[in-house]
Scaffold this active site. Sequence first.
Site, short mmCIF file in Angstrom:
data_model
loop_
_atom_site.label_atom_id
_atom_site.label_comp_id
_atom_site.label_asym_id
_atom_site.label_seq_id
_atom_site.Cartn_x
_atom_site.Cartn_y
_atom_site.Cartn_z
N MET A 1 -12.24 -5.62 4.80
CA MET A 1 -11.10 -4.32 5.41
C MET A 1 -10.77 -5.39 6.77
O MET A 1 -11.57 -5.83 7.37
CB MET A 1 -11.70 -3.02 5.41
N SER B 1 0.74 -1.23 0.02
CA SER B 1 0.24 0.43 -0.32
C SER B 1 0.95 1.21 0.34
O SER B 1 2.23 1.80 1.21
CB SER B 1 -1.34 -0.29 1.63
N ASP C 1 -4.46 4.00 -2.19
CA ASP C 1 -5.87 4.26 -1.06
C ASP C 1 -5.98 5.90 -1.16
O ASP C 1 -5.11 6.41 -1.20
CB ASP C 1 -5.12 4.30 -0.02
N GLY D 1 1.09 -2.10 4.15
CA GLY D 1 1.27 -0.47 4.21
C GLY D 1 2.87 -0.67 5.07
O GLY D 1 4.00 -0.77 4.66
N GLY E 1 -3.51 -3.52 8.95
CA GLY E 1 -2.69 -5.00 10.14
C GLY E 1 -2.00 -5.75 9.43
O GLY E 1 -1.59 -6.71 10.07
N MET F 1 -12.63 5.13 -0.89
CA MET F 1 -12.52 5.00 0.54
C MET F 1 -13.02 6.42 0.22
O MET F 1 -12.67 7.33 1.12
CB MET F 1 -11.94 5.13 1.38
N MET G 1 -8.39 8.97 -0.50
CA MET G 1 -9.56 8.78 1.22
C MET G 1 -10.16 10.21 0.57
O MET G 1 -9.52 10.98 0.04
CB MET G 1 -9.16 8.78 2.15
N GLY H 1 -9.27 4.17 6.81
CA GLY H 1 -8.74 5.89 6.90
C GLY H 1 -7.23 5.95 7.53
O GLY H 1 -6.84 7.11 7.61
N PHE H 2 -6.56 5.38 8.16
CA PHE H 2 -5.20 4.75 8.15
C PHE H 2 -4.88 4.36 8.20
O PHE H 2 -4.62 2.93 8.43
CB PHE H 2 -5.25 5.29 9.61
N GLY H 3 -3.11 4.27 8.16
CA GLY H 3 -1.88 2.92 7.61
C GLY H 3 -1.69 2.55 9.67
O GLY H 3 -1.77 3.23 10.39
N GLY H 4 -1.26 1.86 9.89
CA GLY H 4 -0.64 1.16 10.97
C GLY H 4 -1.43 1.08 11.75
O GLY H 4 -1.04 1.39 13.57
N HIS I 1 -8.58 1.53 -4.20
CA HIS I 1 -9.06 1.37 -3.19
C HIS I 1 -10.11 2.90 -2.90
O HIS I 1 -9.27 3.38 -2.63
CB HIS I 1 -8.55 1.03 -1.88
N HIS J 1 -0.98 -1.27 -4.30
CA HIS J 1 -2.70 -0.98 -3.09
C HIS J 1 -2.61 0.31 -3.59
O HIS J 1 -1.37 1.21 -2.26
CB HIS J 1 -2.62 -1.47 -2.30
N ASP K 1 -7.08 -6.51 4.01
CA ASP K 1 -6.21 -5.17 3.71
C ASP K 1 -6.08 -4.58 6.03
O ASP K 1 -7.66 -4.01 6.01
CB ASP K 1 -6.71 -4.34 3.08
C1 DX5 Z 1 -6.24 2.03 5.72
C2 DX5 Z 1 -6.33 1.87 4.44
C3 DX5 Z 1 -4.64 0.62 4.20
C4 DX5 Z 1 -3.25 1.23 4.70
C5 DX5 Z 1 -3.08 -0.11 5.15
O1 DX5 Z 1 -7.77 2.08 5.40
O2 DX5 Z 1 -6.92 1.01 3.28
O3 DX5 Z 1 -4.61 0.27 2.84
O4 DX5 Z 1 -2.57 1.16 4.12
O5 DX5 Z 1 -2.41 -0.33 6.11
P1 DX5 Z 1 -1.31 -0.83 6.94
O6 DX5 Z 1 -0.99 -2.13 6.13
O7 DX5 Z 1 -0.20 -0.28 7.68
O8 DX5 Z 1 -2.48 -1.26 8.37
ZN ZN Z 2 -6.55 0.22 0.88
#
Ligand code: DX5
Ligand code: ZN
Length: 221
Positions: free
Chosen positions: A136, A7, A34, A196, A176, A67, A36, A141-144, A65, A32, A174
């Site tokens: 999901m 991602s 994202d 990601g 974690g 969102m 948003m 909304g957020f990575g990590g 993707h 991938h 997608d």
């Molecule tokens: C979150 C995104 C993901 C995100 C995943 O809303 O859709 O694609 O990048 O990030 P990680 O792998 O860090 O959870």
């Molecule tokens: Zn995503």
Amino acid sequence: MVKVAPSLLAADFSALGAEVARAKEAGADLLHLDVMDGHFVPNITFGPQVVAAVRKHTDLPLDVHLMISEADRYLEDFAAAGADIICVHVEACLHLHRTITRILELGKTPAVALNPATSAHTLAHVLDLVGMVLLMTVNPGFGGQEFIPAVVPKIEQVAEEIRRRGLDVALEVDGGIDRKTAATVVSAGANVLVAGSAIFGCPDIRAAITSIRQAGAGALQ
Ligand code: DX5
Ligand code: ZN
């Protein structure tokens, strides 16, 4: 076969071209992206222009993707930007069947995404139209963020339904995903793993991609 989709959300946005090349070089199967809108999710990223810029730097399939609340308004733009897979959220599409049909008309692969709290039953009447389902494993909304284990039975349920109908539909997860959770989700039936932070957060992204892929493949043996 288990595919790994880095991602770009976790990549260096100031050097996207180089990051895309690095991901390909490191063995990514698809990329991938994202998108948003600050409305469907509480964060804003980028739109079709950035997808088009990434397209210029790679021949890897682009998994876009969305969102966003009003996906229908932007399908043509993302198709023209060079998306291969256009993924929409069932929670954001009032006329989901129409949206999927439009993506097909645009010559792209439609995918549908479900938030962690959304039932697999929402897929019942569209499963035979899509190329991929995205479950999901965090709230988008957020990575990590931390993987939500409560989604695992839903992965099993959707994988079983795809098998039961004899469909060629990929099952992507997608949020974690790392070496540890990769084994869990692949055992449950996922075959496309988005990651990601577990990839771009590592100095050696080839090692990160390989370990996620191997952890997934190992779970199948
Ligand atoms: C979150 C995104 C993901 C995100 C995943 O809303 O859709 O694609 O990048 O990030 P990680 O792998 O860090 O959870
Ligand atoms: Zn995503």
